[in-house]
Every structure is written in C-alpha cells, then in structure tokens.
Design an enzyme around this catalytic site. Structure first.
Site, PDB file in Angstrom:
ATOM      1  N   LYS A 188     -12.812  14.605 -13.843  1.00  0.00           N
ATOM      2  CA  LYS A 188     -14.126  12.850 -13.330  1.00  0.00           C
ATOM      3  C   LYS A 188     -13.278  12.970 -11.435  1.00  0.00           C
ATOM      4  O   LYS A 188     -12.081  12.791 -11.932  1.00  0.00           O
ATOM      5  CB  LYS A 188     -13.518  11.485 -13.681  1.00  0.00           C
ATOM      6  CG  LYS A 188     -14.859  10.785 -13.796  1.00  0.00           C
ATOM      7  CD  LYS A 188     -14.247   9.887 -13.703  1.00  0.00           C
ATOM      8  CE  LYS A 188     -12.974   8.529 -12.598  1.00  0.00           C
ATOM      9  NZ  LYS A 188     -13.499   9.152 -11.250  1.00  0.00           N
ATOM     10  N   GLU A 263       0.778  12.322 -11.368  1.00  0.00           N
ATOM     11  CA  GLU A 263       1.509  12.725  -9.974  1.00  0.00           C
ATOM     12  C   GLU A 263       1.181  10.950  -8.923  1.00  0.00           C
ATOM     13  O   GLU A 263      -0.581  11.334  -8.642  1.00  0.00           O
ATOM     14  CB  GLU A 263       0.736  13.359  -9.324  1.00  0.00           C
ATOM     15  CG  GLU A 263       1.828  14.183  -7.864  1.00  0.00           C
ATOM     16  CD  GLU A 263       0.982  13.707  -6.461  1.00  0.00           C
ATOM     17  OE1 GLU A 263       1.778  12.540  -6.388  1.00  0.00           O
ATOM     18  OE2 GLU A 263       0.279  14.389  -6.616  1.00  0.00           O
ATOM     19  N   CYS A 297       0.228  10.796  -0.609  1.00  0.00           N
ATOM     20  CA  CYS A 297       0.406  10.262  -1.803  1.00  0.00           C
ATOM     21  C   CYS A 297       2.417  10.240  -0.810  1.00  0.00           C
ATOM     22  O   CYS A 297       3.521   9.052  -1.197  1.00  0.00           O
ATOM     23  CB  CYS A 297       1.196  11.007  -2.906  1.00  0.00           C
ATOM     24  SG  CYS A 297       1.259  12.820  -2.637  1.00  0.00           S
ATOM     25  N   GLU A 394       2.892   0.884  -0.948  1.00  0.00           N
ATOM     26  CA  GLU A 394       2.058   1.921  -0.590  1.00  0.00           C
ATOM     27  C   GLU A 394       1.208   0.857   0.763  1.00  0.00           C
ATOM     28  O   GLU A 394       0.390   0.475  -0.044  1.00  0.00           O
ATOM     29  CB  GLU A 394       1.765   2.621  -1.546  1.00  0.00           C
ATOM     30  CG  GLU A 394       0.850   3.904  -0.835  1.00  0.00           C
ATOM     31  CD  GLU A 394       0.559   5.094  -1.984  1.00  0.00           C
ATOM     32  OE1 GLU A 394       0.245   4.495  -3.042  1.00  0.00           O
ATOM     33  OE2 GLU A 394       1.413   6.149  -1.789  1.00  0.00           O
TER      34      GLU A 394
HETATM   35  P1  NAI Z   1      -6.860   4.729  -8.035  1.00  0.00           P
HETATM   36  O1  NAI Z   1      -5.176   5.536  -8.872  1.00  0.00           O
HETATM   37  O2  NAI Z   1      -7.340   3.498  -8.912  1.00  0.00           O
HETATM   38  O3  NAI Z   1      -8.037   6.330  -8.737  1.00  0.00           O
HETATM   39  C1  NAI Z   1      -7.961   7.478  -8.060  1.00  0.00           C
HETATM   40  C2  NAI Z   1      -8.719   8.520  -9.640  1.00  0.00           C
HETATM   41  O4  NAI Z   1      -8.687   7.988 -10.795  1.00  0.00           O
HETATM   42  C3  NAI Z   1     -10.386   7.813  -8.988  1.00  0.00           C
HETATM   43  O5  NAI Z   1     -10.556   9.079  -9.542  1.00  0.00           O
HETATM   44  C4  NAI Z   1     -10.360   6.390  -9.860  1.00  0.00           C
HETATM   45  O6  NAI Z   1     -12.120   6.794 -10.294  1.00  0.00           O
HETATM   46  C5  NAI Z   1     -10.119   7.117 -11.221  1.00  0.00           C
HETATM   47  N1  NAI Z   1      -9.737   5.272 -11.968  1.00  0.00           N
HETATM   48  C6  NAI Z   1      -9.388   4.515 -11.808  1.00  0.00           C
HETATM   49  N2  NAI Z   1      -9.405   3.257 -12.822  1.00  0.00           N
HETATM   50  C7  NAI Z   1      -9.256   4.417 -13.929  1.00  0.00           C
HETATM   51  C8  NAI Z   1      -8.846   3.917 -15.313  1.00  0.00           C
HETATM   52  N3  NAI Z   1      -8.700   2.437 -15.348  1.00  0.00           N
HETATM   53  N4  NAI Z   1      -8.859   4.930 -15.988  1.00  0.00           N
HETATM   54  C9  NAI Z   1      -9.192   6.141 -15.629  1.00  0.00           C
HETATM   55  N5  NAI Z   1      -9.073   6.682 -14.315  1.00  0.00           N
HETATM   56  C10 NAI Z   1      -9.272   5.837 -13.678  1.00  0.00           C
HETATM   57  O7  NAI Z   1      -6.808   4.829  -7.047  1.00  0.00           O
HETATM   58  P2  NAI Z   1      -7.695   3.415  -5.778  1.00  0.00           P
HETATM   59  O8  NAI Z   1      -8.112   2.397  -6.368  1.00  0.00           O
HETATM   60  O9  NAI Z   1      -8.505   4.844  -5.478  1.00  0.00           O
HETATM   61  O10 NAI Z   1      -6.768   3.671  -4.327  1.00  0.00           O
HETATM   62  C11 NAI Z   1      -5.420   2.622  -4.843  1.00  0.00           C
HETATM   63  C12 NAI Z   1      -4.000   2.760  -4.360  1.00  0.00           C
HETATM   64  O11 NAI Z   1      -3.214   4.034  -4.763  1.00  0.00           O
HETATM   65  C13 NAI Z   1      -4.589   3.546  -2.470  1.00  0.00           C
HETATM   66  O12 NAI Z   1      -4.463   2.865  -1.489  1.00  0.00           O
HETATM   67  C14 NAI Z   1      -2.739   4.411  -2.656  1.00  0.00           C
HETATM   68  O13 NAI Z   1      -1.923   3.400  -2.421  1.00  0.00           O
HETATM   69  C15 NAI Z   1      -3.034   4.550  -4.112  1.00  0.00           C
HETATM   70  N6  NAI Z   1      -3.589   5.788  -3.751  1.00  0.00           N
HETATM   71  C16 NAI Z   1      -2.455   7.502  -4.493  1.00  0.00           C
HETATM   72  C17 NAI Z   1      -3.188   8.142  -4.336  1.00  0.00           C
HETATM   73  C18 NAI Z   1      -1.594  10.087  -4.612  1.00  0.00           C
HETATM   74  O14 NAI Z   1      -2.481  10.502  -3.854  1.00  0.00           O
HETATM   75  N7  NAI Z   1      -0.392   9.606  -5.046  1.00  0.00           N
HETATM   76  C19 NAI Z   1      -3.748   8.817  -3.987  1.00  0.00           C
HETATM   77  C20 NAI Z   1      -5.348   8.041  -4.492  1.00  0.00           C
HETATM   78  C21 NAI Z   1      -4.858   6.694  -3.629  1.00  0.00           C
END
Ligand code: NAI
Ligand code: MG
Length: 490
Positions: A188, A263, A297, A394
């Site tokens: 996904k 990660e 990240c 973050e």
């Molecule tokens: P997120 O962790 O919610 O989204 C990442 C992925 O997880 C997306 O594909 C999303 O659709 C999916 N996802 C969201 N909720 C889910 C659930 N309940 N079950 C399964 N999959 C789910 O991150 P988001 O909302 O895009 O960004 C929020 C914050 O997270 C950012 O501001 C940043 O601080 C952090 N982040 C960190 C990343 C990294 O590389 N470690 C990458 C993206 C965001």
C-alpha cells in the site's frame, strides 16, 4: 560567454492509476477514487483507485496463490535474481521519466530525484537481486546420532506500507529483500504519492515477474492500510512512517501475531565540535536538515554546536539559506520544492509559531514562500533550549534548531535525551573523540564527518521508538526469512 540553462522537463505522463492485483489493473471494488495532488500547484494530477478491505483481500489471495502454486514458487533462486535485474534495466531505461513523475507527485526537486531517488532505487534492487541465490542455511553439530540442518524459507505474503517522502526508494527497500527471499507482496503506497509505485509495478510485470507476486493497492491508512495489517492471510508487515501509526499497527497485528518491522521517525542530533572542519560541518549540517525539504526520517534536526563556534555557524547557515533556490520542482535549477501536502505544511507552520512563541530566535525563513503550493522558506532557530517543542518533536520540514553545548559529556547526555534513536552525527578531527561519540550515542546509525550517507549494504533502522528490526544489508533480508530446523535420525 553565453550561459547554458537546461530546458525544463515536460510534464511526465500518468499511465497507471488503478489497483494492480494478480497481474490485472482493476478499479477498486467500491468504485471510489481519490485525487493525488501536485504540491507545487495544489491542483490534482490524477484520480487514483481508492482500495479498501475488499481490494486488500483480493490482493492477499493473489499473493497467496503466487506464493504457493505459481511459477514463482517453483522458480530457481537464480532466476528470481535475473528477473529483479531485468526490472532494474527497465527502471534505468525510464530513469528520466521516473524522476520527473516522482518530482511531480511528491514535490521534490527533479535534480534530487535524478541524483538520489532513482539511482538509489536501482542500486538497492540490484544489491538484493544478487542475494537471491545466496540464501542458505547451516549444518549444525548436535548431541546424539542425528543430522541437523536449517533451511531459510520465505516468510510468506509480505504486507508493505510505505510513506510519501521517498516513494520509489521505499518501494525498493521493501521489494528488494522480499523478492530476493521468495516472498510475495501486497503493497500500500502512501495516499499522497502513489504514482511511481504503480509505474514500478507495471515495469515489474514487463520484466516478467509472475502475476500475483507483486500487488499494489492504493488507498488510505485507516482503511486499506489497516485491512492489510489485520488480514489473516498476510504473514508480515513492513512499515515506514510515524511512530504513532506503528503503535496502531502493532495493536492491529496482535490478532494474528504477524512479524513486524518498523522504520520510524527521529529527532537526530547532529553534533559539531569546535575542532571540526567547519566548512564541511556547515555544508553537512545544511544538507542533513534541508535535503528533501526536511522530510527525512533521519534529518539532523537538533544541531548541537560547541559554544566557541556557535555564532559563526548560525550566521553561515543563514547565509546558505539566502542563496537557496525555491520554486518549480520540475525546473532542474530548483534546490527546494514544496512540502508534500497541506497537512505537512500546516504542521510545520504550527511548529514555527511555537518556536517563536517559546522564545527561540528565528534568524532565517519562518514563513511560507509564495502564495501557491506548500512551500516553506528554509528556517533557522537559534538559542533553542532542550525543553522547547521545536527541540523535542519531529517537525519533518525545513526547520533547523541550533543548540549550544560546552563539552562532550554534556552533549552525549543531551543528544540521547529523546525517545527517538534513528541517527546521529559527529563532526570532529579528533579520532578518539569520534569513536567515543559513536559508541555513546543511542542511534541505529552514526555518521562521522558526513551526513545522510546510505548504502544498500549497510543496515539502517532505529533504537528505541525509532523502529524495530533493520532494513538494508543482510539484516534487511533476514526480516523476510523464517528459519526451519530439520533433524534427521541417522
Ligand atoms: P503515517 O505514518 O500516518 O503514514 C505512513 C503510511 O502509513 C501511509 O501509507 C499511510 O497511509 C499508512 N497508514 C496510516 N495510518 C495507518 C493505519 N492505521 N494502518 C495502516 N497504515 C496506516 O505518516 P503521515 O500521517 O503521512 O505523516 C505524519 C508524520 O509522520 C510526519 O509529519 C512525520 O513526522 C512522520 N513520518 C515519518 C516518516 C519516516 O520516514 N519515518 C515518513 C512519513 C511520515
Ligand atoms: Mg498519519
């Protein structure tokens, strides 16, 4: 002398917008779609199929069939590797267009996509292609008259959930070890950036990777993502994103006790001693925070600078920011594009306001750029203290917090004083100090006199709440393998 400016790239074509399940391109069963937005203009690029539980179920079944019955199940490991190399050949042939598509959907400068995202994607897939026929068990001397050996088997159907900051590269980090191990995949992609993942699925099919081995279901996290996590026919979840989402995934996965690798984010300390090569440290700190609009990240978002060089450091970072070129990401001259979406833009602006109201000195940026698109000027906060929100949370944007320190013991303690532990960096010419710091910092990666140096062969992941398990390298492959012990009476 006439100056030569490279022409702007034409807008890349969007060719894949449906779910990819069992080798077929299909609309979502509900018929719903969602718009993926161009963050530079805030206008929709395309409507993409919005998958949900029913589509995830179909994809999980297709992946199960491919795992247990299809060509993939019977294929020699070496041939799996060959197919992965073939996919890389096709990615290379479309490199220009993939970079442009990534830039369009994510907002990152096309120059960065060309220099980093696309070549690193190919390098990672080739690295793991080489592993496909080198996965082997052990023979183990045991007590008694028995012959004991281990087999390394694919963990099964791998559910993979990725974020939007490096869309293609995250595909490679997830597909590479899964394919090498002989797993099948339901991915996904992030709702903000589904386009390059879908294009890569098309190229995988063209390369001859059998139908059902790779399935892609675009959609939202709480619907498509959560269905994947809960699905009883999915054996493992590999997730990159926010730690709060990982906590939800861990709960949802507990019903089926899936294997989990995470990660997650960070608030990485980048520590500059007064005996460092200051020019290199300034360049490194600038790159380590502002690269990819600060959406990394491992961004070096807590910059600790020793007191005697503090003022000079801050001044020179601000000077670099004055020359930074923001604008249309598809312009090859652009150095900084927009943030990925309105949510991220709002989050960053909220932290900038917090930094100002908590008393940090905003010496550069601190506001949006232009009046269209999610652009934020590169921002520097000086006189930041450890308790401020901008030093703890973050931000995931182009906001640097510069903190002052006196000595090594102090900066070790302050650097480690966070629930994150993804990365850290140290700048010094003193080799003993460098190694002492590398040992003392609680982080999955420590860079010495460099920042953001990645390699497909070097494991990457987090201590503490920055992750579970490792990606890349041989460790990254282990996360897609089960060990089976076979004992034979002689
Ligand atoms: P997120 O962790 O919610 O989204 C990442 C992925 O997880 C997306 O594909 C999303 O659709 C999916 N996802 C969201 N909720 C889910 C659930 N309940 N079950 C399964 N999959 C789910 O991150 P988001 O909302 O895009 O960004 C929020 C914050 O997270 C950012 O501001 C940043 O601080 C952090 N982040 C960190 C990343 C990294 O590389 N470690 C990458 C993206 C965001
Ligand atoms: Mg979220």
């Amino acid at each position: 002398m006439a100056t030569v400016t490279k022409p702007k790239l034409a807008k890349p074509e969007v060719r894949q917008t449906l779910c990819f399940i069992g080798g077929e391109w299909v609309p979502s069963q509900s018929g719903k779609t969602f718009a993926t937005i161009n963050p530079a203009t805030e206008e929709p690029i395309a409507q993409v199929a919005e998958g949900d539980a029913a589509d995830i179920d179909a994809a999980a079944q297709a992946a199960r069939n491919a795992l247990e019955q299809g060509e993939w199940a019977k294929m020699d490991a070496r041939d799996r590797g060959k197919l992965m190399h073939k996919l890389c050949d096709l990615l290379e042939a479309e490199a220009e267009e993939l970079a442009a598509l990534e830039s369009l959907d994510n907002g990152k400068p096309v120059a960065d996509a060309q220099a980093a995202d696309v070549p690193l994607t190919i390098d990672c897939l080739r690295y793991y292609a080489g592993f496909a026929d080198k996965i082997q068990g052990d023979t183990i001397p045991v007590r008694g008259n028995y012959f004991t050996y281990t087999r390394k088997e694919p963990v099964g159907v791998a559910g993979q959930i990725i974020p939007w900051n490096f869309p293609m590269l995250m595909v490679a980090w997830k597909w590479g070890p899964a394919l090498a191990a002989g797993c099948t995949i339901v991915m996904k992609p992030a709702e903000q950036t589904p386009l390059t993942c879908l294009r890569m699925a098309r190229l995988a099919q063209k390369a001859g990777i059998p139908d059902g081995v790779i399935n892609v279901v675009p959609g939202y996290g709480p619907t498509a993502g959560a269905s994947l996590v809960r699905h009883p026919g999915v054996d493992k979840i590999a997730f990159t994103g926010e730690h709060l989402t990982a906590q939800t995934i861990m709960k949802d996965a507990s019903q089926t006790l899936k294997r989990l690798t995470f990660e997650l984010g960070g608030k990485s300390p980048n520590i500059i001693f007064d005996d460092a090569d200051l020019d290199a440290a300034i360049q490194g700190a600038h790159f380590g925070l502002y690269f990819n609009q600060g959406q990394c990240c491992c961004a070096g978002s807590r910059v600790f600078v020793q007191e005697s060089i503090y003022d000079q450091f801050v001044e020179r970072i601000c000077e670099l920011n004055r020359h930074r070129k923001l604008g249309n990401p598809l312009d090859p001259q652009t150095q900084q594009g927009p943030q990925v979406d309105q949510n991220q833009f709002d989050k960053i602006m909220k932290y900038i306001d917090l930094g100002k109201s908590e008393g940090a000195a905003c010496l550069s940026g601190g506001e949006r750029f232009g009046d269209r698109g999610y652009f934020v000027k590169p921002t520097v906060f000086a006189n930041v203290t450890d308790q401020m929100a901008i030093a703890k949370d973050e931000i995931f944007g182009p906001v640097m917090s510069v903190l002052k320190f006196k000595d090594m013991q102090e900066v070790i303690q302050r650097g480690n004083n966070t629930f994150y532990g993804l990365a850290a960096a140290v700048w010094t010419k003193d080799i003993a100090k460098a190694h002492q710091m590398a040992a003392a910092l609680k982080a999955g990666t420590v860079w010495v006199n460099c920042y953001d140096v990645f390699d497909a062969a070097a494991p990457f992941g987090g201590f503490k709440m920055s992750g579970m398990g490792r990606e890349l390298g041989e460790k990254g492959l282990d996360a897609y393998l089960e060990t089976k012990t076979v004992t034979v009476a002689l």
